[in-house]
Enzyme design. Structure first.
Site, PDB file in Angstrom:
ATOM      1  N   GLY A 210      -0.544   2.336   2.403  1.00  0.00           N
ATOM      2  CA  GLY A 210       0.784   2.386   1.804  1.00  0.00           C
ATOM      3  C   GLY A 210       0.682   1.966   0.344  1.00  0.00           C
ATOM      4  O   GLY A 210      -0.413   1.958  -0.229  1.00  0.00           O
TER       5      GLY A 210
ATOM      6  N   SER B 264      21.133   5.621   1.592  1.00  0.00           N
ATOM      7  CA  SER B 264      20.902   4.674   0.503  1.00  0.00           C
ATOM      8  C   SER B 264      22.106   3.763   0.248  1.00  0.00           C
ATOM      9  O   SER B 264      23.259   4.166   0.310  1.00  0.00           O
ATOM     10  CB  SER B 264      20.546   5.410  -0.776  1.00  0.00           C
ATOM     11  OG  SER B 264      20.551   4.517  -1.847  1.00  0.00           O
TER      12      SER B 264
ATOM     13  N   ARG C  58      23.616  -6.831   1.398  1.00  0.00           N
ATOM     14  CA  ARG C  58      23.339  -6.155   2.652  1.00  0.00           C
ATOM     15  C   ARG C  58      23.690  -6.977   3.885  1.00  0.00           C
ATOM     16  O   ARG C  58      24.309  -6.480   4.821  1.00  0.00           O
ATOM     17  CB  ARG C  58      21.848  -5.815   2.723  1.00  0.00           C
ATOM     18  CG  ARG C  58      21.460  -4.777   1.710  1.00  0.00           C
ATOM     19  CD  ARG C  58      19.978  -4.512   1.752  1.00  0.00           C
ATOM     20  NE  ARG C  58      19.675  -3.434   0.809  1.00  0.00           N
ATOM     21  CZ  ARG C  58      18.472  -2.965   0.583  1.00  0.00           C
ATOM     22  NH1 ARG C  58      17.432  -3.451   1.222  1.00  0.00           N
ATOM     23  NH2 ARG C  58      18.281  -1.985  -0.277  1.00  0.00           N
TER      24      ARG C  58
HETATM   25  C1  LIG Z   1      13.915   3.970   4.905  1.00  0.00           C
HETATM   26  C2  LIG Z   1      13.390   2.934   3.971  1.00  0.00           C
HETATM   27  C3  LIG Z   1      13.784   2.918   2.641  1.00  0.00           C
HETATM   28  C4  LIG Z   1      13.291   1.963   1.766  1.00  0.00           C
HETATM   29  N1  LIG Z   1      13.691   1.996   0.459  1.00  0.00           N
HETATM   30  C5  LIG Z   1      13.199   1.082  -0.393  1.00  0.00           C
HETATM   31  C6  LIG Z   1      13.557   1.126  -1.766  1.00  0.00           C
HETATM   32  O1  LIG Z   1      14.332   1.973  -2.197  1.00  0.00           O
HETATM   33  N2  LIG Z   1      13.016   0.226  -2.599  1.00  0.00           N
HETATM   34  C7  LIG Z   1      12.143  -0.711  -2.158  1.00  0.00           C
HETATM   35  O2  LIG Z   1      11.661  -1.480  -2.968  1.00  0.00           O
HETATM   36  N3  LIG Z   1      11.775  -0.769  -0.865  1.00  0.00           N
HETATM   37  C8  LIG Z   1      12.280   0.096   0.032  1.00  0.00           C
HETATM   38  N4  LIG Z   1      11.900   0.042   1.339  1.00  0.00           N
HETATM   39  C9  LIG Z   1      10.891  -0.919   1.764  1.00  0.00           C
HETATM   40  C10 LIG Z   1       9.489  -0.449   1.369  1.00  0.00           C
HETATM   41  O3  LIG Z   1       9.402   0.934   1.515  1.00  0.00           O
HETATM   42  C11 LIG Z   1       8.378  -1.049   2.223  1.00  0.00           C
HETATM   43  O4  LIG Z   1       8.556  -2.388   2.336  1.00  0.00           O
HETATM   44  C12 LIG Z   1       7.009  -0.836   1.566  1.00  0.00           C
HETATM   45  O5  LIG Z   1       6.836   0.509   1.278  1.00  0.00           O
HETATM   46  C13 LIG Z   1       5.888  -1.317   2.446  1.00  0.00           C
HETATM   47  O6  LIG Z   1       4.655  -0.937   1.871  1.00  0.00           O
HETATM   48  P1  LIG Z   1       3.290  -1.435   2.475  1.00  0.00           P
HETATM   49  O7  LIG Z   1       2.227  -0.876   1.625  1.00  0.00           O
HETATM   50  O8  LIG Z   1       3.309  -2.879   2.629  1.00  0.00           O
HETATM   51  O9  LIG Z   1       3.208  -0.846   3.939  1.00  0.00           O
HETATM   52  P2  LIG Z   1       3.352   0.632   4.531  1.00  0.00           P
HETATM   53  O10 LIG Z   1       3.745   1.605   3.515  1.00  0.00           O
HETATM   54  O11 LIG Z   1       4.158   0.494   5.750  1.00  0.00           O
HETATM   55  O12 LIG Z   1       1.886   1.010   4.927  1.00  0.00           O
HETATM   56  C14 LIG Z   1       1.253   0.538   6.057  1.00  0.00           C
HETATM   57  C15 LIG Z   1      -0.102   1.168   6.132  1.00  0.00           C
HETATM   58  O13 LIG Z   1      -0.866   0.471   7.062  1.00  0.00           O
HETATM   59  C16 LIG Z   1      -1.431   1.357   7.988  1.00  0.00           C
HETATM   60  N5  LIG Z   1      -1.576   0.630   9.230  1.00  0.00           N
HETATM   61  C17 LIG Z   1      -0.635  -0.057   9.906  1.00  0.00           C
HETATM   62  N6  LIG Z   1      -1.175  -0.629  10.982  1.00  0.00           N
HETATM   63  C18 LIG Z   1      -2.476  -0.298  10.993  1.00  0.00           C
HETATM   64  C19 LIG Z   1      -3.553  -0.587  11.859  1.00  0.00           C
HETATM   65  N7  LIG Z   1      -3.402  -1.330  12.922  1.00  0.00           N
HETATM   66  N8  LIG Z   1      -4.764  -0.057  11.570  1.00  0.00           N
HETATM   67  C20 LIG Z   1      -4.940   0.725  10.467  1.00  0.00           C
HETATM   68  N9  LIG Z   1      -3.958   0.999   9.620  1.00  0.00           N
HETATM   69  C21 LIG Z   1      -2.743   0.489   9.882  1.00  0.00           C
HETATM   70  C22 LIG Z   1      -0.498   2.510   8.040  1.00  0.00           C
HETATM   71  O14 LIG Z   1      -1.179   3.644   8.495  1.00  0.00           O
HETATM   72  C23 LIG Z   1      -0.100   2.604   6.596  1.00  0.00           C
HETATM   73  O15 LIG Z   1      -1.073   3.325   5.883  1.00  0.00           O
HETATM   74  C24 LIG Z   1      12.404   0.984   2.228  1.00  0.00           C
HETATM   75  C25 LIG Z   1      12.012   0.992   3.557  1.00  0.00           C
HETATM   76  C26 LIG Z   1      12.517   1.928   4.437  1.00  0.00           C
HETATM   77  C27 LIG Z   1      12.145   1.848   5.870  1.00  0.00           C
END
Ligand SMILES: Cc1cc2nc3c(=O)[nH]c(=O)nc-3n(C[C@H](O)[C@H](O)[C@H](O)COP(=O)(O)OP(=O)(O)OC[C@H]3O[C@@H](n4cnc5c(N)ncnc54)[C@H](O)[C@@H]3O)c2cc1C
Ligand code: HEM
Ligand code: HEM
Ligand code: SF4
Ligand code: F3S
Ligand code: FES
Lengths: 247, 647, 228
Positions: free
Chosen positions: B53, B295, B341
Site C-alpha cells: 500500500g 466522501s 465524523r
Molecule cells: C474507502 C476509503 C477511503 C479513504 N479515504 C481516505 C482519504 O481520502 N484520505 C486519507 O488520508 N485516507 C483515506 N482513507 C484511509 C487510507 O486509505 C488508509 O488508511 C491507507 O491507505 C492505508 O495504507 P497502508 O499502506 O497502511 O495499508 P494498505 O493500503 O491497506 O495496504 C496493505 C498492504 O498490505 C498487504 N497485506 C496485508 N496483509 C498481508 C499479509 N498478511 N501478508 C502479505 N501482505 C499483506 C496488502 O496486500 C496490501 O498490499 C480511506 C480509507 C478507505 C477505506
C-alpha cells in the site's frame, strides 16, 4: 428473483474446464454481481461442493481485482462499471447468465475464474514510471501544468489495470492499458523527458508477453470501466514514431 | 482486570525514544545524530517489506533506491491493488499555497486536537514537517493532482481544519498516490533491487536472537509455505476495520500479519480506537459484502434529516419542511452538518435507535441536496460531486439529484495498531510497523486526508533514516538464514494451523463466523460502548472462538488457490483481535475520539474525556493467559488540552 | 532504436499497415476516377491509359511502390491475424460486442476476409486486364492524334458483358467499400492522427469514402452490362 448461472469451472492451469449450470433461487436486485456469486458459494459450501473461485478486493470499482466475462461482455452489460459494481437490477428474473474468465494467452487461468495478470505489472516494470528517486524532487509548484493537460493526464491515469480491455479485444491486445500509462506520463512535463525510452520499452514488453496487435476495434474502450479513450492508443503511436525519428 | 492505579504508570517496556530538544528541532536532531549505513553495507542488508500500500510501496521503493536489497509481499495479484487505492478525498500538507495562514504548526495542532489528545506530540509534529515533501515527491512521479487554470496545484478544505490544505486528484487521490508509489516500486524492480512477490500472505513472523529475522508466507496460488530471512521486517499491512465484517475496507484487508506479530511479542496499542464514517451507503440485505464510502465532502452541501414522526412512511420529497428534523443543525447550531465524523455518526445512530431511521431496513438517514440544487443549480452540484452521485446511483438505483441520498455510518479506519516508538520500531527489535498498521499519529480519531499523508511519510521519509539506525547497530553474527531452526518450527506451527482448519470438516463457513463476529463488534464495540455489553461481548467472543475451532468448514485443499482457506485464517485472527478490542474498550473509562463510552458523557450527551486518568497509550502484550497491559503516558508540552465542542 | 526491430514491433506493424493502407486508398481513389473516363467514350479512356504509360520511369516507380504497398500490407495484415489467434488460444463460449463506442462492426471484424478476397481478386484482375489481351492480340485503337494504342475500352466492354464479371466485380467493390469503411478510420488511428475530438468526424468520413469508392467503381461494370 431467480438467476441461472453457467459458470466456467477449471481445477488448475493445466486442467480442462467446462461450463457448469447453477441456480440461485434467492437473488435480490439490490445485490452486486459478486454478491450473487458469494451467495452461490455459500450455497455450494452447504451442499458440500467446492466454491467458485474469483478475484475481488475493493468491491467499489477502483482496485481492478475483479474481472469476469458476464453474458459475453467483459465486466457485464452496464457501461463504465466494473463487475463488482454491476448490480442485479441489470438482469431479469429467470435470466441465464454465462460467466467466464478473462481469456488471453498472457492471462493464464489459475483456477475457475481467477487469472494471472502479472503481465501488466511487467509492462509497467518495463518503464511505466518516471525515474525519480525519493527526496530529489523540486517544489511541487515549480513546474506549472495547464489545467487541461493535467485533466487529460488524469483521464488516462484512472486506469485500474483490470484487464477488461484485453479480455474484450478480439485480438487480445493490451494496447489500451499500455497506452493509458504512456499517455498519462507523456502528457506531463515530468514524464515527457523519458517518453521515447518509455514507449519503446513498454511496447516491446507488451509484445514479449504475447498480447495481440491492435486492429482499432475500440471494443476495449467500450468495456473499460473507466472509459479510457482509444485516442490514447493513437498518442502512443505518435510517441513511438517520434522516438523512431529522433533515433 | 488488575488494579487501575498500578496500571497507570509508564511501562519500562515502552520507551518511545523521542529525541530531546525543542519540538520543532527533534527530527533534525535525530537525523543529525543517527548512525548511517555505508552504501556497500546497504547492499548486504536484506529488508522484507510486507504490504504494498502507500506505506509499503513507498518504503520498498525508497529503501531499494538507497541500495538495500528488498523483497516486498502483497496479497493481491498486483501491488497496485493494495487497499490504499480506494482512498477518495485527498491528502493533507502544510504547503500554504492558498496563502490562508497554514503552517506546519497548524497542521500538527489540528491533527493532535482532531485525535482528541491521544497521540504523541513528537510523531505528529514530524508528520506535519515531512508532509510538504510528500507532495513534491508525488508531483515529480507524475501524480496528476487537480490544478487551477494558472497551472498551479489546487487545494480544498476538509473536515476538522479551517484552512485549505488538502491536495486531491478528483475523487481518486489514493489511487493516484498509490500508482505513483507503485511505479516507483516498479522502477526499482526493473533495476533488480526489489523482488516483488504478489499473491503471498505473511502468516507468521520468525524471531531469533530476540530480533525479527524473517517470516513465513503462504504462496496463494500453490499453497506452499515459503521462508524468507531478512535483516529487518517492515510490516505495512494496513488496518483491521474488517474485523466488523462490514466496513469500507477491501475484502482482503486483514489483521493476520499484525496479529501474528502480536503473538510473537509485538505489543498491540489502542485496539479499541476505530473510526466510524458517517456517510456511507447503508446496508441493503444479509448478502451485503462490504460498504461503500460516500466522501465526507458531501456534507458541505447536503443537509441531514429524518422525519419527525417515526411512522411517517411518505416518500422523502412528499414530506413537508415542518415534518422534518434536521437534527444536526438543531443540535449543533454552529457546526451544523459539518460536525466531525464521530459526532455525526453517533447522532445518526441515535436517530435510528429511536426509530426514526428511513428506508427498508430503517437504518439510514437522509442526506438531501434539494436546497443546494435550488440555490446553486444542478450544474454546480454535478461539477462538485458528479462522480459520487453516479457511484451512488450505480449501487442503489436511486438518482440523488431527484431524491435524497440514504446514508448510514460504517467502520472506516482503525487508529489502533501495533505499538511503535519514534523510529517506527515495535517492541520486537527489527520489526518496524508503518502506515495504518501501526498505532501512531492519529490518537483516538483520524482527521480526513491524513492517513495517506501518514502512510507516505512513514515510507518515503521516516523509515529510510530510522531503519539505518537499527541496522547500524546489528552485527553480522545476528544474521540468520532460512535454514535456522526457528524457521522450521514456525513453519510447522503455521502449517498445523492450516491443516486443522481443513481437517475439521465442520458445518459453518468462514463467512458465517465473520458475520457473527462483525455483528457482536458493531453492536457492542461500535459507535457506543458500555461496561455491561463489553463484558458480555468478551465472553461471547470467547465462545465464538471455541465454536470456530469445532465447527469451521473449509472446503478443498491447501495446495492450491483457496480463498476460503485464506478467509478462514483471517477470521480466526479477527476473532481473537475482537476480544482484545473489547478489553481495551472496557479499560478505557472515558470517551475520546472514536471511542464513546455511554457511562462517560456530559449531560448533553457529548463525549467526556478524562485526561487525568487516561492520557495514555494502552499497549497489550500477548501472554498465555489474559493479555497484559502496558501504558505509555502521553505528555503534552506544546499544546494545551482543550475540550472539543461543536455546539 | 533499430529500424527493423522498431518496424516489427506491435506499434511499428500498425504504423506500416496504416501507411500502406493510406497509399492503397490513394491509389484506389485515383483508379476509380480514372475508370470513370470509360464513360465519355473509347477515345478518352484509351487516351488516359496511354498517357499514364507514357509517363515512363515515373509510372514504373509508382507501380513498384504500389506493388510494395500491396505486398507489405497483405503480409502484415495476415501476420496480425496470426498473432490474434496466438494471443487467445482458448476462446469464449459466449462473446458479445459491448456496443458504442466500439468500432468493431461487420466491416472491422471482416478486414481479414475482405482483405484476402481483395488479394485473390487482384491477381485475377491483373490477369484479366493488365496482363490480358493487348496490341498483339489485335486489341488496337487509334487515337485522334493518330497514335495506335492498346484498346482497353474494348477489353472492358467485352469483359463486363459477361455476367460473371458484371456482377462479380460489384460484389467485390462492396467488399472493398467495407474494407475502407473500417480501414480509413483505422489507418488514421494507426498513424496517430486521431484525437478524442476528431475521432467521430473521421469515423464518419471513412464511411463516406467507403461508399464513394464502392459506388464509383461498381457503376462502370453495371453501366456496361445494362446500357452499352
Ligand atoms: C474507502 C476509503 C477511503 C479513504 N479515504 C481516505 C482519504 O481520502 N484520505 C486519507 O488520508 N485516507 C483515506 N482513507 C484511509 C487510507 O486509505 C488508509 O488508511 C491507507 O491507505 C492505508 O495504507 P497502508 O499502506 O497502511 O495499508 P494498505 O493500503 O491497506 O495496504 C496493505 C498492504 O498490505 C498487504 N497485506 C496485508 N496483509 C498481508 C499479509 N498478511 N501478508 C502479505 N501482505 C499483506 C496488502 O496486500 C496490501 O498490499 C480511506 C480509507 C478507505 C477505506
Ligand atoms: C491486398 C489485399 C489486402 C489484404 C490482404 C488486406 C488486409 C488487411 C487487413 C487484414 C487489415 C487489418 C489490419 C489490422 O487488423 O490491423 C487491413 C487494413 C487496412 N487495409 Fe487492407 N488489405 C488488402 C487490400 C487493401 C486495399 C486495396 C486497400 C485500399 C483501399 C486497403 C486498405 C486498408 C486500410 C486503410 C487498412 C487500415 C490499416 C490500419 O488499420 O492501420 N487494404 N488490410
Ligand atoms: C470496376 C472496377 C475496376 C475496373 C473496371 C478496373 C480496371 C482496370 C484496368 C482496365 C486495368 C488495366 C490498366 C492497364 O493495364 O494499363 C487495371 C489495372 C489495375 N487495377 Fe483495376 N479495375 C477495377 C478495380 C480495381 C480494384 C478494386 C483494384 C484494387 C484492389 C484494382 C487494382 C488494379 C491494379 C493494381 C492494376 C494494375 C495497375 C498497373 O500496375 O498498371 N483495380 N484495372
Ligand atoms: S484500460 Fe480500462 S479496461 Fe484496460 S486495464 Fe485499464 S481500466 Fe481496465
Ligand atoms: S479492442 Fe483491441 S484492437 Fe485495439 S482498439 Fe482496443 S486494443
Ligand atoms: S473488486 Fe476492486 S474493482 Fe472490482
Amino acid at each position: 428473483m431467480i438467476i441461472n448461472l453457467r459458470v466456467w469451472r477449471q481445477e488448475g492451469p493445466e486442467s480442462p474446464g467446462k461450463l457448469v449450470d447453477y441456480t440461485v433461487p434467492e437473488a435480490s436486485e439490490h445485490m452486486s454481481f459478486l454478491e450473487l456469486l458469494d451467495v452461490l458459494n455459500e450455497q455450494l459450501l452447504a451442499d458440500g461442493e467446492e466454491p467458485v473461485e474469483f478475484d475481488s478486493d475493493c468491491r467499489e470499482g477502483i482496485c481492478g481485482s475483479c474481472g469476469l466475462m458476464v453474458a459475453g461482455i467483459a465486466h457485464g452489460p452496464q457501461k463504465r462499471t466494473a463487475v463488482c459494481q454491476l448490480h442485479m437490477r441489470s438482469f431479469k428474473d429467470g435470466d441465464t447468465i454465462t460467466v467466464e474468465p478473462f481469456r488471453a494467452r498472457a492471462f493464464p487461468v489459475i483456477r475457475d475464474l481467477v487469472v494471472d495478470r502479472s503481465a501488466f505489472d511487467r509492462i509497467i516494470t518495463a518503464h511505466g514510471y518516471v525515474s525519480v528517486t525519493t527526496g530529489s524532487a523540486p517544489d511541487a509548484n515549480a513546474i506549472p501544468i495547464p489545467k487541461d493537460t493535467a485533466d487529460e493526464a488524469m483521464d488516462y491515469a484512472t486506469c485500474i489495470g483490470c484487464g477488461a480491455c484485453v479480455a474484450a479485444c478480439p485480438n487480445g491486445s493490451a494496447s489500451l492499458f499500455t497506452a493509458a500509462k504512456i499517455a498519462h506520463l507523456g502528457l506531463l512535463p515530468q514524464g515527457e523527458v523519458e517518453s521515447p525510452q518509455r514507449v519503446t520499452a513498454m511496447v516491446n514488453q507488451m509484445d514479449a508477453e504475447g498480447f495481440g496487435d491492435c486492429s482499432n476495434y475500440a471494443e476495449c474502450e467500450a468495456v473499460c470501466p473507466k472509459g479510457i479513450s482509444v485516442a490514447g492508443i493513437a498518442s502512443m503511436r505518435r510517441a513511438y514514431m517520434k522516438g523512431l525519428l529522433s533515433g | 482486570m488488575g488494579s487501575p492505579v498500578a496500571e497507570r504508570s509508564q511501562s519500562p517496556r515502552l520507551d518511545s525514544k523521542v529525541p530531546s530538544g525543542r519540538l520543532q528541532e527533534k527530527w533534525d536532531i535525530y537525523k543529525n545524530s543517527v548512525s548511517l549505513v555505508s552504501p556497500a553495507n546497504k547492499r548486504s542488508h536484506h529488508i522484507l517489506v510486507v504490504g504494498s500500500g502507500l506505506a509499503g510501496a513507498s518504503a520498498a521503493a525508497t529503501l531499494a533506491g538507497l541500495g538495500y536489497n528488498v523483497t516486498c509481499f502483497c496479497i493481491q495479484d498486483s501491488p497496485r491493488r493494495a487497499h490504499s487505492i480506494a482512498a477518495q478525498g485527498g491528502i493533507n500538507a502544510a504547503k500554504n499555497y492558498p496563502n490562508d495562514g497554514d503552517t506546519i504548526w497548524r497542521l500538527f495542532y489540528d491533527t493532535i486536537k482532531g485525535g482528541d489528545y491521544r497521540s504523541r506530540e513528537a510523531n505528529v509534529y514530524r508528520l506535519a514537517q515531512v508532509s510538504n515533501n510528500i507532495i513534491d515527491q508525488a508531483v515529480a512521479q507524475g501524480v496528476p493532482f487537480a490544478r487551477e487554470y494558472g497551472g498551479m496545484l489546487s487545494n480544498r478544505s476538509f473536515g476538522g481544519a479551517q484552512v485549505s490544505r488538502t491536495f486531491y486528484a478528483r475523487g481518486q487521490t489514493g489511487q493516484q498516490l498509490l500508482l505513483g508509489a507503485y511505479q516507483a516500486l516498479s522502477h526499482q524492480v526493473s533495476m533488480g533491487r526489489v523482488k516483488m512477490l504478489p499473491r503471498r500472505e505473511m502468516i507468521d513472523l520468525v524471531v531469533a536472537n530476540d530480533r525479527a529475522c524473517g517470516l513465513i508466507a503462504r504462496n496463494l496460488i500453490t499453497g506452499e509455505l515459503e521462508r524468507y530471512a531478512g535483516d529487518a521486517v517492515l510490516l505495512c499491512t494496513g488496518g483491521y476495520g474488517n474485523a466488523y465484517y462490514l466496513s469500507t475496507n477491501a475484502k482482503n484487508s486483514n489483521v493476520t500479519a499484525a496479529w501474528r506479530c502480536y503473538k510473537r511479542g509485538a505489543f498491540f496499542a489502542n485496539p479499541c480506537y476505530t473510526q466510524i464514517h458517517p456517510t456511507c451507503i447503508p446496508v441493503s440485505g444479509d448478502y451485503q459484502s462490504k460498504l461503500t464510502l460516500m466522501s465526507e465532502s458531501l456534507r458541505n452541501d447536503g443537509r441531514v434529516w429524518v422525519p419527525k414522526d417515526p411512522k411517517d412512511s411518505r416518500a422523502p420529497e412528499m414530506i413537508p419542511e415542518d415534518a422534518r428534523d434536521y437534527y444536526l443543525e438543531r443540535r449543533y447550531p454552529s457546526f451544523g452538518n459539518l460536525v466531525p465524523r464521530d459526532v455525526a455518526s453517533r447522532a445518526a445512530k441515535k436517530e435510528c435507535d429511536e426509530g426514526r431511521g428511513v428506508g427498508e431496513t430503517r437504518l439510514a438517514v437522509y442526506l438531501d441536496f434539494a436546497d443546494s440544487i435550488r440555490r446553486l443549480g444542478e450544474h454546480t452540484i454535478r461539477e462538485r460531486y458528479g462522480n459520487l452521485f453516479e457511484m451512488y446511483e450505480r449501487i442503489t438505483g436511486d438518482n440523488p439529484y431527484k431524491t435524497p441520498m440514504r446514508i448510514y455510518p460504517a467502520v472506516h479506519y482503525t487508529m489502533g495498531g501495533l505499538w511503535v516508538d519514534y523510529e517506527l520500531q515495535s517492541t520486537v527489535p527489527g520489526l518496524f510497523v508503518l502506515g495504518e498498521a501501526n498505532f501512531s499519529d492519529h490518537g483516538a480519531n483520524r482527521l480526513g486526508a491524513s492517513a495517506l499523508m501518514q502512510g507516505l511519510a512513514d515510507g518515503y521519509f521516516v523509515i529510510p533514516y530510522t531503519l539505518g539506525a537499527y541496522l547500524a547497530g546489528t552485527r553480522q553474527s545476528d544474521q540468520v538464514t532460512e535454514t535456522h531452526e526457528h524457521f522450521a518450527t514456525v513453519e510447522e506451527e503455521a502449517g498445523a494451523r492450516i491443516d486443522s482448519m481443513l481437517k475439521n470438516k465442520g458445518d459453518k463457513s468462514p463467512t458465517q463466523f465473520h458475520r457473527e463476529l462483525g455483528r457482536l463488534l458493531w453492536d457492542h464495540v461500535g459507535m457506543a460502548r458500555n461496561r455491561t455489553d463489553l463484558m458480555s461481548t468478551i465472553d461471547a467472543i470467547e465462545n465464538l472462538k471455541e465454536e470456530f475451532w469445532e465447527r469451521i468448514l473449509v472446503p478443498g485443499s491447501a495446495d492450491r488457490y483457496n480463498k476460503n482457506l485464506e478467509f478462514a485464517g483471517r477470521v480466526a485472527d479477527f476473532i481473537e483481535l475482537g476480544s482484545l478490542m473489547a478489553r481495551d474498550a472496557l479499560r478505557r473509562e472515558e470517551s475520546c475520539g472514536g471511542h464513546f463510552r455511554e457511562e462517560y458523557q456530559t449531560p448533553e450527551g457529548e463525549a467526556a474525556r478524562d485526561d487525568e486518568a487516561f492520557a495514555d497509550v494502552a499497549a497489550w502484550e500477548h501472554t498465555e493467559q489474559d493479555p497484559a497491559l502496558h501504558l505509555e503516558q502521553l505528555s503534552f508540552e506544546n499544546v494545551h488540552l482543550t475540550k472539543r465542542s461543536y455546539k | 532504436m533499430n529500424l527493423i526491430t522498431a518496424l516489427t514491433s506491435p506499434v511499428g506493424r500498425k504504423v506500416l499497415t496504416g501507411a500502406t493502407g493510406i497509399g492503397l486508398v490513394a491509389f484506389v481513389i485515383a483508379h476509380m476516377i480514372g475508370n470513370l473516363s470509360y464513360l465519355p467514350g473509347p477515345e478518352a479512356y484509351n487516351g488516359y491509359a496511354h498517357k499514364l504509360l507514357s509517363l515512363g520511369w515515373i509510372f514504373y516507380t509508382i507501380e513498384i511502390l504500389l506493388a510494395l504497398c500491396f505486398l507489405l500490407h497483405a503480409i502484415i495484415g495476415i501476420s496480425i491475424q496470426i498473432r490474434r489467434w496466438q494471443a487467445r488460444p482458448v476462446g469464449y463460449k459466449m462473446y458479445k460486442s459491448a456496443g458504442k463506442p466500439s468500432r468493431s462492426g461487420y466491416s472491422a471484424r471482416s478486414m481479414i476476409f475482405t482483405g484476402i478476397i481483395l488479394l485473390g481478386f487482384l491477381i485475377l484482375h491483373l490477369i484479366s486486364f493488365k496482363y490480358g489481351p493487348g496490341v498483339a492480340e489485335g486489341y488496337t485503337a487509334t487515337l485522334d492524334n493518330g497514335e495506335s494504342v492498346r484498346d482497353l475500352h474494348r477489353l472492358m466492354t467485352e469483359k463486363f458483358k459477361e455476367p460473371l464479371y458484371a456482377f462479380g466485380y460489384p460484389i467485390i467493390m462492396i467488399l472493398l467499400g467495407m474494407h475502407m469503411r473500417h480501414g480509413v478510420w483505422s489507418a488514421l488511428q494507426s498513424l496517430g492522427m486521431m484525437s478524442r475530438r476528431l475521432s467521430p468526424y473521421l469515423y464518419a468520413l471513412a464511411a463516406i469514402l467507403g461508399v464513394f469508392v464502392a459506388v464509383g467503381f461498381l457503376f462502370v461494370p453495371l453501366y456496361i452490362y445494362f446500357l452499352v
